[in-house]
Write an enzyme that holds these catalytic residues in place. Structure first.
Site: not given
Length: 783
Positions: A204, A235, A239, A317, A349, A351, A449, A518, A721
């Site tokens: 990702q 998902f 990442e 988060r 997904r 986060f 964030t 995100a 998400e």
């Protein structure tokens, strides 16, 4: 043709996914489908079989001499062993000490996968077992953290708790989740001229893979190109984790001078890679007789694993979403990032947001049961206001709240009140089968964030025949990102979608990309592509005005595959593109976009989100009190996507997100034994929802008045998400069914996932007396 007629307006239309047919027919190309280059080697990583241990001996001499082995790499061969994406700590191989079960020890490149696997088993490894910390409870007791704890404070929660007329406190656990993407982790590294490296990666975040491969090879970023056409699901699990796979492949490719592919099988993938963080949640809540919260202490402790990975932002988060849609006037939120000897948990997904939402939704349900009220009424009375009661615990003003409109609309369309009475009537007559119902909302913040990640680039090329090629930094992983961005570009030029071709994401075309995560993929990349296409169109407009001598007051429009001055058709888009080329006008553009209005202070307060997405779900379930088994009878969802770019794709995201969230909170149980070994590491032991688990009656609608008040791309809203959180409706419907079946309206501690076994145990366990005195408050951890 009238200039008002627009047959090619493709945004806000239900256009099919650009790869939908290929997915079904098997024609979609993934990394493992790329024709294998000559002299390709196959890699395999030997995994540790201890939860935590000192490596006293590692002898790979027999591996090196095994038939078909081209190279072996161990920690001793590395320039650096650290591949932490933000903070140091994540390792390629265990170096001296095994930090979690199935941590890679070394890797082998062989002429075949079988040769590499057989050779890897010949290594002689000796261990000295060490004490392992496996749970949040153990980590809290030993103050074992991967990062410092963090706090949000607003008002005086201790004083508010002390004076509140009602008070409850408790603890519950929310489990993690395996990503279970259809395409497992894979990377293929191919040496290039001058020592450069081309990497095909299922990731990702191609730029992150580029940085990490360059780092471990001791090369500048420009010497590494990473390309990704599509993922078979991500998902969040791809990442950061994909860099690990790509680095091993690239190191072996460098060692041998030959292409190397590393593809994990399902078991190794589930053992080696991080999951959704599981959370231990403590709550102490004071409220009035109507259920309105006056004071709240929340403690969120997550199992991060042995190293930070992305746990900093995941836990932040969770804190940002611990309010969900509710105003908390006096609140303390504590977050502990627990270090355990398990695999480093990572993005998934939502986060961390879903775990934070679960904390406050559990509280709302418990308040209602304490007061004997409908949980929906307690939720509604605590909603954020529109002109007051609208400041979050982190200091952001909620300016776009629509829950007070959206939730009642869903309650009406789902016939919630009548069905709640029908549930009660059914349960009075049914001895062993019992029903439950719940309606839960979501308010989900949209933006990274980490402020610097809120930027994107895109490259748009217009050819002389009027066809368009598009490249951007986002990753297509089934969510329809490429389709939406292509719609945006086609709309700018007023051409058919088929005239826009999207190419594989490539770090050599668009540099310094942010991860597709995100829920920002379309917001960022769509706007970057829009800006690029708009710049080209402005130059084409100038050519048109000069060539056709169009007066300044006449509007030039692009639609129906042509360029118009009022009602006058000046030429096809291709003809105008050719005209621009003949006049030596640039028909390519690198577009850029960065999200405005974001302000994040060092303590995390400020405005971390550009806007919020809203939704609600109503779920009705049926449980068997003799076995704990259950069915989801009906689900109604109403979700806000702003002004949808593609309603069909958005509906698919809502449906899929809800099912994945439902699976997380019901059937998907990760289980480690007392040695730190993950025992649920295959489809045989880890149950994701199947077709039979879907609600028998499944109704999903987009919130029709939807329009983003912020200047997002075509006033749309993110959809990746937020819908996952709506799976909580099923969890709380099960909790409701248990409470109703018990006859006292109460439910004992109800951990997630709510497996049939957990439902059965909850039906049989006694309920602890509710805590109502100030003396029982949760002790706030010392800083």
């Amino acid at each position: 043709m009238s200039a008002q007629t627009r047959n090619t307006r493709v945004v806000h239309q239900s256009v099919p996914h650009d790869s939908g047919y290929k997915h079904v027919s098997g024609e979609a190309i993934y990394v493992d489908d790329i024709p294998e280059p000559r002299d390709l080697l196959y890699a395999y990583a030997r995994l540790a079989d201890r939860g935590r241990a000192r490596i006293t001996r590692l002898d790979v001499s027999a591996v090196k001499s095994a038939p078909g082995v081209a190279a072996v790499i161990t920690p001793a061969d590395l320039l650096t062993n650290d591949i932490g994406p933000v903070f140091s700590g994540d390792q390629i191989f265990a170096d001296g000490e095994v930090q979690h079960f199935a941590q890679p020890l070394f890797a082998v490149a062989g002429e075949s996968l079988d040769a590499a696997r057989r050779a890897a088993k010949l290594a002689e490894v000796e261990y000295e077992d060490l004490e392992a910390i496996l749970t949040c409870e153990e980590a809290l007791a030993k103050e074992s953290y991967v990062l410092p704890s963090k706090y949000f404070r607003r008002g005086d929660s201790a004083a508010a708790l002390a004076r509140a007329p009602n008070r409850i406190s408790g603890r519950f656990h929310v489990g993690g989740q395996e990503h279970f993407y259809l395409e497992g982790h894979i990377g293929m590294a191919i040496p290039q001229e001058d020592g450069d490296m081309l990497v095909y990666s299922s990731t990702q975040h191609p730029s992150e893979v580029q940085h990490m491969v360059a780092k471990v090879l001791g090369m500048p970023d420009h010497a590494v190109v990473v390309e990704t056409r599509r993922l078979g699901g991500g998902f969040g699990g791809k990442e950061t984790q994909g860099a690990h796979i790509a680095c091993i492949a690239a190191l072996l490719a460098r060692a041998t001078g030959r292409p190397v592919k590393l593809r994990l099988d399902r078991d190794d993938d589930m053992l080696m890679t991080g999951k959704r963080h599981d959370f231990l949640i403590d709550y102490d809540i004071g409220f009035d007789d109507d259920g309105r919260i006056e004071g709240a202490d929340l403690m969120l402790a997550s199992r991060c694993g042995y190293a930070p990975d992305l746990s900093h932002s995941v836990n932040d988060r969770a804190m940002y979403h611990a309010d969900n849609g509710y105003y908390l006037p006096n609140v303390t939120i504590a977050s502990h990032r627990c270090k355990t000897h398990t695999v480093s948990n990572t993005a998934f997904r939502g986060f961390g947001g879903p775990q934070g939402v679960m904390a406050i939704e559990y509280v709302m349900d418990e308040i209602a049961r304490k007061l004997g009220k409908d949980p929906l009424e307690v939720r509604k009375i605590n909603f954020y206001g529109t002109t007051d009661r609208n400041i979050t615990p982190y200091g952001m003003k909620v300016e776009d709240n629509i829950l007070h409109k959206l939730v009642p609309q869903l309650a009406r369309s789902a016939d919630y009140a009548a069905r709640r009475e029908a549930v009660e009537a059914f349960n009075r007559k049914s001895r062993y089968l019992k029903k439950g119902i719940a309606l839960t909302p979501v308010k989900f913040g949209i933006s990274f964030t980490n402020k610097m990640l809120n930027q994107a680039g895109a490259l748009v090329l217009v050819y002389q025949d009027g066809s368009v090629q598009l490249n951007h930094g986002g990753i297509e992983m089934g969510q329809g990102l490429h389709t939406k961005v292509a719609q945006v570009v086609a709309d700018v030029f007023g051409i058919d979608l088929e005239r826009v071709r999207i190419t594989a994401t490539n770090t050599g075309k668009v540099p310094n990309t942010s991860p597709t995560a995100a829920s920002t993929g379309t917001d960022l990349n769509g706007y970057a592509a829009y800006n690029a296409a708009s710049a080209i169109r402005r130059r084409m407009v100038k050519v048109v005005r000069e060539h056709f001598q169009v007066a300044a007051e006449r509007k030039i429009e692009f639609h129906d595959n042509a360029v118009w001055a009022g009602d006058e058709r000046l030429g096809s888009f291709g003809e105008i593109a050719k005209l621009a080329y003949v006049n030596r006008v640039q028909l390519s553009e690198a577009g850029y976009y960065r999200t405005p209005k974001l302000e994040i202070n060092e303590d995390g307060t400020g405005r971390p989100f550009y806007y919020f997405a809203y939704g609600a779900a109503c779920a009705e379930v049926l449980i068997d009190t003799l076995t704990g088994e259950y069915r989801v009878l009906r689900t109604d969802i109403l979700h806000d996507v702003g002004r949808s770019l593609n309603p069909a794709i958005d509906l698919g995201q809502i449906e899929g997100g809800f099912i994945q969230g439902m699976g997380w909170l019901t059937t998907e149980e990760l289980w480690w034994d007392d040695k730190g070994r993950l025992r649920t590491h295959a489809p045989s032991t880890y149950k994701i929802p199947a077709i039979g688990d879907l609600p028998r009656d499944f109704r999903v609608q987009l919130y029709e008045p939807g329009r983003n008040r912020e200047n997002s791309i075509h006033r749309s809203k993110a959809v990746g998400e937020p819908p996952l959180v709506l799976g909580s409706a099923v969890f709380f419907a099960l909790k409701d069914a248990v409470a109703r079946a018990r006859g006292d309206g109460q439910c004992p501690r109800f951990d997630a996932p709510a497996t049939p076994e957990r439902v059965l145990m909850a039906l049989q366990e006694p309920v602890a007396p509710p805590v109502v005195s100030a003396a029982a408050s949760i002790e706030e951890p010392a800083e």
